[in-house]
Enzyme design. Structure first.
Site, short mmCIF file in Angstrom:
data_model
loop_
_atom_site.label_atom_id
_atom_site.label_comp_id
_atom_site.label_asym_id
_atom_site.label_seq_id
_atom_site.Cartn_x
_atom_site.Cartn_y
_atom_site.Cartn_z
N CYS A 3 0.86 -1.19 0.00
CA CYS A 3 0.00 0.00 0.00
C CYS A 3 0.90 1.24 0.00
O CYS A 3 2.07 1.15 -0.38
CB CYS A 3 -0.99 -0.03 1.16
SG CYS A 3 -0.25 0.03 2.80
N ARG A 9 -3.41 -0.60 5.40
CA ARG A 9 -4.00 -1.68 4.60
C ARG A 9 -3.09 -2.89 4.43
O ARG A 9 -3.51 -4.03 4.68
CB ARG A 9 -4.40 -1.13 3.21
CG ARG A 9 -5.53 -0.14 3.27
CD ARG A 9 -5.67 0.63 1.96
NE ARG A 9 -4.52 1.50 1.72
CZ ARG A 9 -4.31 2.22 0.63
NH1 ARG A 9 -5.17 2.15 -0.38
NH2 ARG A 9 -3.25 3.00 0.52
N ASP A 117 -8.26 3.92 1.15
CA ASP A 117 -7.29 4.20 2.21
C ASP A 117 -8.04 4.69 3.44
O ASP A 117 -8.67 5.75 3.41
CB ASP A 117 -6.31 5.27 1.72
CG ASP A 117 -5.12 5.40 2.65
OD1 ASP A 117 -5.23 4.98 3.82
OD2 ASP A 117 -4.08 5.91 2.21
P1 4NP Z 1 -1.82 2.85 4.09
O1 4NP Z 1 -2.42 4.23 4.65
O2 4NP Z 1 -1.25 3.14 2.73
O3 4NP Z 1 -3.00 1.95 4.02
O4 4NP Z 1 -0.77 2.40 5.08
C1 4NP Z 1 -1.62 5.37 4.77
C2 4NP Z 1 -0.90 5.56 5.91
C3 4NP Z 1 -0.11 6.70 6.05
C4 4NP Z 1 -0.05 7.62 5.03
C5 4NP Z 1 -0.76 7.41 3.87
C6 4NP Z 1 -1.54 6.28 3.75
N1 4NP Z 1 0.72 8.80 5.20
O5 4NP Z 1 0.68 9.65 4.29
O6 4NP Z 1 1.44 8.93 6.19
#
Ligand code: 4NP
Length: 146
Positions: A3, A9, A117
């Site tokens: 992800c 995710r 997300d």
């Molecule tokens: P993930 O969600 O891609 O599902 O882990 C996110 C977690 C953190 C960030 C973006 C998406 N961030 O920009 O820090």
């Protein structure tokens, strides 16, 4: 499992698939296309929804996806179309590109459906993501006989 941040995710996807495979046959891991959360534990909301479903992801630590992962893993499942584009940028061969697919293609083949997300949303988002990933992982295990 890939992800963006590797804290919401893909750690859940890693935990779910790990719980379904024979660990002597199959290695499961996860990474983010971004490097902000390298070394960090998964988001507490992902830990909580996993725990609710008897899966422990507290030992996972954030990693960033790299070209090396193409050498190690046979299948690379990405959560959304931005991940798909970013992961493909790091592929060097057609064989590597062929390893990459959108994880929800397992349920909705060819429809390019994103796992939303949940990072900026409420806790419900995490329950929904858990359900989608669980269903997709069941398909992966039966399709690839893991
Ligand atoms: P993930 O969600 O891609 O599902 O882990 C996110 C977690 C953190 C960030 C973006 C998406 N961030 O920009 O820090």
């Amino acid at each position: 499992m890939v992800c963006l941040g590797n804290i919401c995710r893909s750690p859940l996807a890693e935990g779910i698939l790990t719980s379904m495979v024979n660990p002597e046959k199959t290695e499961v891991s996860s990474a983010g296309t971004g490097g902000w959360h390298v070394g960090n534990q998964p988001d507490p909301r992902s830990i909580a929804v996993a725990q609710k479903n008897k899966i422990d992801i507290t030992n996972q630590r954030g990693k960033q996806f790299s070209t090396y992962d193409y050498e190690v893993y046979d299948h690379i499942f990405v959560m959304d179309s931005a991940n798909y584009r970013d992961v493909l940028k790091l592929a060097n061969t057609e064989a590597e590109r062929a390893k990459v697919s959108m994880i929800l293609d397992e349920i909705f083949p060819g429809e390019a459906v994103d796992v939303p997300d949940p990072y900026y949303g409420g806790d419900n988002g995490f329950d929904d993501v858990y359900k989608m990933l669980y269903e997709a992982c069941e398909k992966i295990v039966s399709r690839l006989t893991l």
